[in-house]
Design a protein around this motif. Structure first.
Motif, PDB file in Angstrom:
ATOM      1  N   HIS A 477       0.836  -1.199   0.000  1.00 15.39           N
ATOM      2  CA  HIS A 477       0.000   0.000   0.000  1.00 15.39           C
ATOM      3  C   HIS A 477       0.876   1.255   0.000  1.00 15.39           C
ATOM      4  O   HIS A 477       1.987   1.266   0.548  1.00 15.39           O
ATOM      5  CB  HIS A 477      -0.922   0.040   1.215  1.00 15.39           C
ATOM      6  CG  HIS A 477      -2.033  -0.959   1.165  1.00 15.39           C
ATOM      7  ND1 HIS A 477      -1.952  -2.181   1.768  1.00 15.39           N
ATOM      8  CD2 HIS A 477      -3.247  -0.926   0.542  1.00 15.39           C
ATOM      9  CE1 HIS A 477      -3.062  -2.857   1.556  1.00 15.39           C
ATOM     10  NE2 HIS A 477      -3.854  -2.126   0.812  1.00 15.39           N
ATOM     11  N   GLU A 480       0.187   7.029   2.020  1.00 18.23           N
ATOM     12  CA  GLU A 480      -0.983   7.870   2.276  1.00 18.23           C
ATOM     13  C   GLU A 480      -2.274   7.068   2.424  1.00 18.23           C
ATOM     14  O   GLU A 480      -3.268   7.557   2.958  1.00 18.23           O
ATOM     15  CB  GLU A 480      -1.150   8.923   1.162  1.00 18.23           C
ATOM     16  CG  GLU A 480      -1.343   8.335  -0.233  1.00 18.23           C
ATOM     17  CD  GLU A 480      -0.048   8.199  -1.000  1.00 18.23           C
ATOM     18  OE1 GLU A 480      -0.070   8.317  -2.230  1.00 18.23           O
ATOM     19  OE2 GLU A 480       1.012   7.990  -0.337  1.00 18.23           O
ATOM     20  N   ASP A 481      -2.269   5.814   1.922  1.00 13.40           N
ATOM     21  CA  ASP A 481      -3.478   4.990   2.007  1.00 13.40           C
ATOM     22  C   ASP A 481      -3.502   4.115   3.255  1.00 13.40           C
ATOM     23  O   ASP A 481      -4.553   3.568   3.606  1.00 13.40           O
ATOM     24  CB  ASP A 481      -3.596   4.085   0.775  1.00 13.40           C
ATOM     25  CG  ASP A 481      -3.765   4.870  -0.505  1.00 13.40           C
ATOM     26  OD1 ASP A 481      -4.457   5.897  -0.450  1.00 13.40           O
ATOM     27  OD2 ASP A 481      -3.212   4.454  -1.545  1.00 13.40           O
ATOM     28  N   ARG A 484      -6.187   4.668   6.198  1.00 14.83           N
ATOM     29  CA  ARG A 484      -7.545   4.225   5.833  1.00 14.83           C
ATOM     30  C   ARG A 484      -7.634   2.695   5.830  1.00 14.83           C
ATOM     31  O   ARG A 484      -8.623   2.116   6.278  1.00 14.83           O
ATOM     32  CB  ARG A 484      -7.919   4.782   4.461  1.00 14.83           C
ATOM     33  CG  ARG A 484      -9.307   4.383   3.983  1.00 14.83           C
ATOM     34  CD  ARG A 484      -9.791   5.298   2.887  1.00 14.83           C
ATOM     35  NE  ARG A 484      -9.041   5.124   1.658  1.00 14.83           N
ATOM     36  CZ  ARG A 484      -9.512   4.468   0.594  1.00 14.83           C
ATOM     37  NH1 ARG A 484     -10.727   3.959   0.632  1.00 14.83           N
ATOM     38  NH2 ARG A 484      -8.805   4.357  -0.504  1.00 14.83           N
ATOM     39  N   GLU A 487      -7.590   1.409   9.442  1.00 14.63           N
ATOM     40  CA  GLU A 487      -8.867   1.718  10.099  1.00 14.63           C
ATOM     41  C   GLU A 487      -9.941   0.726   9.666  1.00 14.63           C
ATOM     42  O   GLU A 487     -10.735   0.235  10.478  1.00 14.63           O
ATOM     43  CB  GLU A 487      -9.263   3.158   9.759  1.00 14.63           C
ATOM     44  CG  GLU A 487     -10.465   3.678  10.540  1.00 14.63           C
ATOM     45  CD  GLU A 487     -11.800   3.393   9.872  1.00 14.63           C
ATOM     46  OE1 GLU A 487     -12.821   3.345  10.580  1.00 14.63           O
ATOM     47  OE2 GLU A 487     -11.803   3.196   8.638  1.00 14.63           O
ATOM     48  N   GLN A 488      -9.944   0.398   8.373  1.00 20.89           N
ATOM     49  CA  GLN A 488     -10.895  -0.597   7.856  1.00 20.89           C
ATOM     50  C   GLN A 488     -10.646  -1.956   8.493  1.00 20.89           C
ATOM     51  O   GLN A 488     -11.575  -2.657   8.881  1.00 20.89           O
ATOM     52  CB  GLN A 488     -10.744  -0.710   6.334  1.00 20.89           C
ATOM     53  CG  GLN A 488     -11.360   0.443   5.560  1.00 20.89           C
ATOM     54  CD  GLN A 488     -12.809   0.161   5.189  1.00 20.89           C
ATOM     55  OE1 GLN A 488     -13.389  -0.824   5.625  1.00 20.89           O
ATOM     56  NE2 GLN A 488     -13.394   1.036   4.410  1.00 20.89           N
ATOM     57  N   THR A 501     -14.387  -2.447  -0.698  1.00 16.46           N
ATOM     58  CA  THR A 501     -13.925  -1.148  -1.171  1.00 16.46           C
ATOM     59  C   THR A 501     -12.951  -1.348  -2.310  1.00 16.46           C
ATOM     60  O   THR A 501     -12.599  -2.470  -2.652  1.00 16.46           O
ATOM     61  CB  THR A 501     -13.259  -0.370  -0.021  1.00 16.46           C
ATOM     62  OG1 THR A 501     -12.911   0.920  -0.462  1.00 16.46           O
ATOM     63  CG2 THR A 501     -12.002  -1.095   0.453  1.00 16.46           C
ATOM     64  N   ILE A 503      -9.156   0.029  -3.446  1.00 23.06           N
ATOM     65  CA  ILE A 503      -7.987   0.720  -2.902  1.00 23.06           C
ATOM     66  C   ILE A 503      -6.833   0.545  -3.877  1.00 23.06           C
ATOM     67  O   ILE A 503      -6.635  -0.542  -4.409  1.00 23.06           O
ATOM     68  CB  ILE A 503      -7.602   0.135  -1.522  1.00 23.06           C
ATOM     69  CG1 ILE A 503      -8.734   0.349  -0.510  1.00 23.06           C
ATOM     70  CG2 ILE A 503      -6.318   0.757  -1.001  1.00 23.06           C
ATOM     71  CD1 ILE A 503      -8.487  -0.278   0.836  1.00 23.06           C
TER      72      ILE A 503
END
Length: 871
Positions: A477, A480-481, A484, A487-488, A501, A503
């Motif tokens: 990843h 910056e991702d 998120r 958190e997911q 989602t 990504i």
């Protein structure tokens, strides 16, 4: 190379058979059902056909029947290969229909190939071996119906068995629910208790609810001991926000006078419109757990010393192997009686231990070898009852002297089983995910490491399986991702959501691609893991961006278009661009929206436009082009050209169209039409003048060219010529003899027979006519017709002796018309012979002198249509 047709509705099975045959030197064609097979075989007949029995659209039995009725295919051997129709009656039906083999799946590859080779060898020396006479229609239908009925009976029996298993499963589930210590509850939008399931049947819940009915009360209105006001306020804030909650604890005074604890969890329930309907959830009596926790805290000081000591079983022996000491855990692990522990009888303890082990001799040898050794040693012991111990042994020393050994034992049975289960689960997952088209990753939540990866995700990321299993979530990843993503993951583990989602992910080469990710939290081998399924949607993302850009470009084109564009829905203008409003004299599109477009039409055009619009909405008619007069906002009348077609706008029927102001265009077209008519009149007048000049020199043939022109036009119409082409025949007829102007009048009007020289001069009129006309730019081949109208199909004509298709069709028509008119009219050297002799001449020369199709049209014209010679 032999050609085999495989008929199989299961694509994977068809592919495996195709691969087997191709690697063994066959050419293979595939079909998914009987209809496809017949079509493929008729296009490219095979040397043999191998067909399944159970298929959609047309099954194997119907295919075999149709195959044997096809004269071109029935000589091709038909082989059944079925896993569904396996009864002897099914085989008899297949053979009776004309099949040469009935094979039952699965069949070993070599056996299947041997059967196929044998069939092809039997058919190799045409004609094919004699087959049994196929069944007639009635018998075949009856046997087919019988086979289907048998298969239906089998399916019914399977279904009944499945239903019985389902009923047994439901009964077990119901019993489990009744035995569960949990209870179910529901509340309304005001959080009043509305339902509580089976609470009175669960022993653990009786003391909680015997106090009295609580239906209709809010849980904070019922007398409670905990939580305090702040705890209730926090809980009510969650409810007011319509959020789910988990493991909310409260306590009340039970019927036995003691404090009872409850843990409840709940989720909001919404209707289809998204409005809150209430909450539902489960509750559990956690009093025993709470009391145990309290007791544990109270005894923590006393237990601290014990918990700090080892939990392993300890055995200490001296250098001679005599037991010095064992702890209680050792006795528990080895299940040694207290009496034996108290005596510490060496031999008795050893015998007790050895009697439980699988390989007692190996353990005894190890013990003896280590009695006085200073080596540290470890291994595992396996018990006869399946238990597994981890054993460690170290020297017991004092001031460097070995006094004996200390043996420690730890029961690793469950841990070993868990590790084995995890290993097996990973192997099963890996095997299961090998053929999945989506990328698969399993992540260890605690470590953030990948546990399993299938080939597809390796292809997506550009790593090998070994490389991925050494990587973590952060490695694939962008920085910056990551917040998120994590958190997911956290919400997923807590059960608050399911991952669904898209990504961006990083490939090994540093490039970014988009993946649609669906994930779930699972327990695997005792670990919290996340199962993620990845699908590469980079192309879709690119397509979406291109679509947005295309829509923006299209909107810009529409808004700046020089053509008025509009959408009509419910007979009203739902959209129009600025040019549309400008054409009708309005300052903006907003003034027109909602108006009836037809209302701007003038006079009779109003009804025509209304009828067109009505038919477009009411009937499935195609694109429509319509011109009508309309009034602008200022009252001026303009001419509009409109084109429209049925479309869908915002999910409902509409008409999408374009409109232009064609007032100037219409006026220009009317002027052009007048000019064209004047030019055509002037042209024909010129042609008639030229014809008249020729006839003035040859009064005996006065009117000849005009009459030839009329007859030629009539024959052209009979042959299907359009009006423009007929007009070309008319001009060619008028001018075909224009070259006679070069021939002396004395020869043209000579009453007697012409000399050879005179006749040669007359024949020269065709070339002379061509020379006069060749430089005139006619829209038709007028000069060629004048040159060729005396040519004949068989080459006997003049001046060039052309044959067949070398002569223009128009020249062939004028040639026939010329003969008809010349023979029917008077000449200086003879009287007219009449129309009958002229037609007889055409009939005689049909196909030799004259074009057969032109001659037939001429004869039909006079004999059937009663056409009369022009005056």
């Amino acid at each position: 190379m032999k050609h085999v047709l495989i008929v199989e509705d299961h694509a994977e099975n068809r592919g495996l058979l195709k691969l087997l045959l191709e690697v063994n030197g066959y050419r293979v064609t595939g079909a998914g059902d009987g209809l496809e097979a017949l079509d493929a075989a008729r296009r490219d007949p095979p040397d043999a056909v191998v067909s399944d029995a159970l298929m959609p659209n047309m099954d194997g039995f119907e295919l075999c029947r149709a195959w044997m009725q096809d004269a071109a295919l029935k000589a091709v051997p038909f082989i059944f290969y079925s896993a569904t129709y396996v009864r002897p009656d099914d085989e008899r039906l297949g053979m009776a229909l004309g099949a040469v083999r009935y094979l039952i799946k699965p069949l070993a590859a070599e056996a299947f190939l041997a059967e196929l080779r044998e069939v092809l060898q039997d058919w190799a020396g045409r004609p094919a071996p004699v087959q049994a006479v196929p069944l007639d229609e009635t018998a075949a239908h009856a046997l087919h119906e019988s086979a289907l009925a048998r298969k239906l009976e089998d399916k019914i029996r399977q279904l009944e068995a499945a239903n019985r298993k389902l009923e047994e499963s439901e009964t077990r589930f119901r019993n489990l629910v009744e035995m569960s210590s949990d209870f179910y509850w529901e509340s309304d939008t005001e959080h009043r208790l509305m339902q509580r399931s089976s609470a009175d049947k669960k022993k653990s819940s009786v003391s909680l609810f015997e106090r009295g009915a609580q239906i209709g009360e809010r849980r904070w209105e019922i007398p409670h001991l905990s939580p305090d006001a702040a705890g209730w306020a926090a809980h009510r804030a969650v409810l007011d926000a319509h959020q789910p909650f988990r493991n909310f604890e409260l306590s009340r005074l039970g019927t036995d006078g003691t404090e009872r604890f409850i843990s409840i969890s709940g989720d909001p329930v919404f209707d289809a419109a998204g409005a809150l309907m209430g909450y539902h959830g489960v509750g559990t009596d956690i009093t025993a757990r709470k009391r145990a926790e309290s007791a544990l805290r109270e005894s923590e000081v006393q237990l601290k010393g014990i918990l700090e000591s080892t939990a392993e079983g300890i055995l200490a022996v001296d250098g001679d192997g005599k037991v010095i000491r064992v702890n209680r855990r050792f006795a528990e692990l080895w299940r040694i009686p207290d009496s034996l522990v108290r005596t510490l009888d060496d031999q008795a303890l050893l015998d007790f231990v050895l009697n439980q082990l699988n390989d007692a001799e190996a353990f005894l040898s190890k013990v003896r070898a280590l009695y006085a050794s200073d080596a540290v040693d470890s291994d595992t012991l396996t018990f006869k009852n399946g238990r597994i111990f981890e054993r460690h042994s170290a020297p017991l020393t004092l001031d460097g002297t070995v006094l004996g050994r200390v043996w420690s034992f730890r029961d690793i049975t469950e841990a070993t089983r868990a590790e084995n289960a995890l290993r097996e689960s990973e192997e099963k997952l890996r095997a299961m995910f090998e053929g999945v088209l989506d990328g698969i990753l399993v992540v260890d939540v605690q470590a953030g490491q990948f546990l399993t990866a299938n080939p597809e995700i390796c292809r997506m990321l550009g790593y090998s399986v070994e490389e991925i299993l050494r990587m973590s979530v952060a490695d694939i990843h962008r920085k910056e991702d990551l917040p998120r993503v994590m958190e997911q993951f956290g919400r997923l583990v807590r059960g608050e959501t399911t991952l669904n989602t898209d990504i961006p992910l990083l490939r090994k080469d540093g490039t970014v691609f988009f993946a649609d990710i669906k994930g779930a939290h699972i327990r695997l081998g005792g670990k919290d893991t996340l199962l993620g399924m990845f699908r590469d949607i980079t192309e879709r993302k690119q397509a979406e961006r291109e679509l947005v850009e295309s829509e923006n470009r299209f909107r810009s084109l529409v808004e700046q278009s020089l053509t008025g564009i509009f959408i009509i829905q419910d007979r009203k203008l739902a959209y129009c661009n600025p040019r549309f409003a400008e054409i009708l004299g309005y300052a903006s599109e907003d003034e027109l929206l909602g108006k009836d477009l037809i209302s701007i039409a003038v006079g009779k055009d109003l009804l025509t436009a209304d009828d067109t619009l009505r038919r477009m909405f009411g009937e499935q008619i195609g694109p429509v082009s319509h011109a009508f007069s309309a009034t602008r906002k200022d009252g001026a009348v303009i001419e509009l050209g409109l084109q429209g077609n049925r479309a869908t706008y915002l999910g409902r029927p509409a008409i999408l169209g374009m409109m232009q102001d064609i007032s100037e265009k219409k006026r220009a077209e009317e002027q052009i039409a007048q000019y064209v008519a004047q030019l055509e009149n002037a042209f024909m007048s010129t042609v008639k003048v030229a014809t008249t000049l020729g006839e003035m020199r040859d009064p005996y043939t006065a009117g000849h060219q005009r009459r030839v022109a009329e007859i030629a036009v009539a024959i052209g119409a009979e042959l299907g010529f359009d009006s423009r082409r007929q007009e070309g025949l008319r001009v060619a007829g008028y001018l075909h003899d224009i070259g006679k102007i070069n021939i002396p009048a004395e020869i043209l009007s000579k009453p007697g027979k012409l000399s050879a020289t005179e006749y040669q001069l007359v024949q020269g009129h065709a070339q002379a006519s061509y020379d006069v006309l060749k430089d005139v730019e006619f829209p038709w081949p007028v000069a060629d017709v004048a040159l060729q109208h005396h040519e004949r199909i068989d080459g006997s004509g003049y001046p060039q002796g052309l044959k067949g298709d070398a002569i223009r069709v128009e020249a062939r028509i004028v040639a026939v018309a010329d003969v008809i008119e010349a023979m029917s009219s008077h000449r200086p050297y003879r009287p007219g012979m009449g129309i009958d002799k002229a037609l007889a001449e055409i009939d005689r020369g049909r196909g030799s002198a004259y074009d057969a199709e032109v001659a037939d049209a001429c004869l039909r014209l006079f004999r059937e249509r009663q056409y009369q010679l022009p005056e």
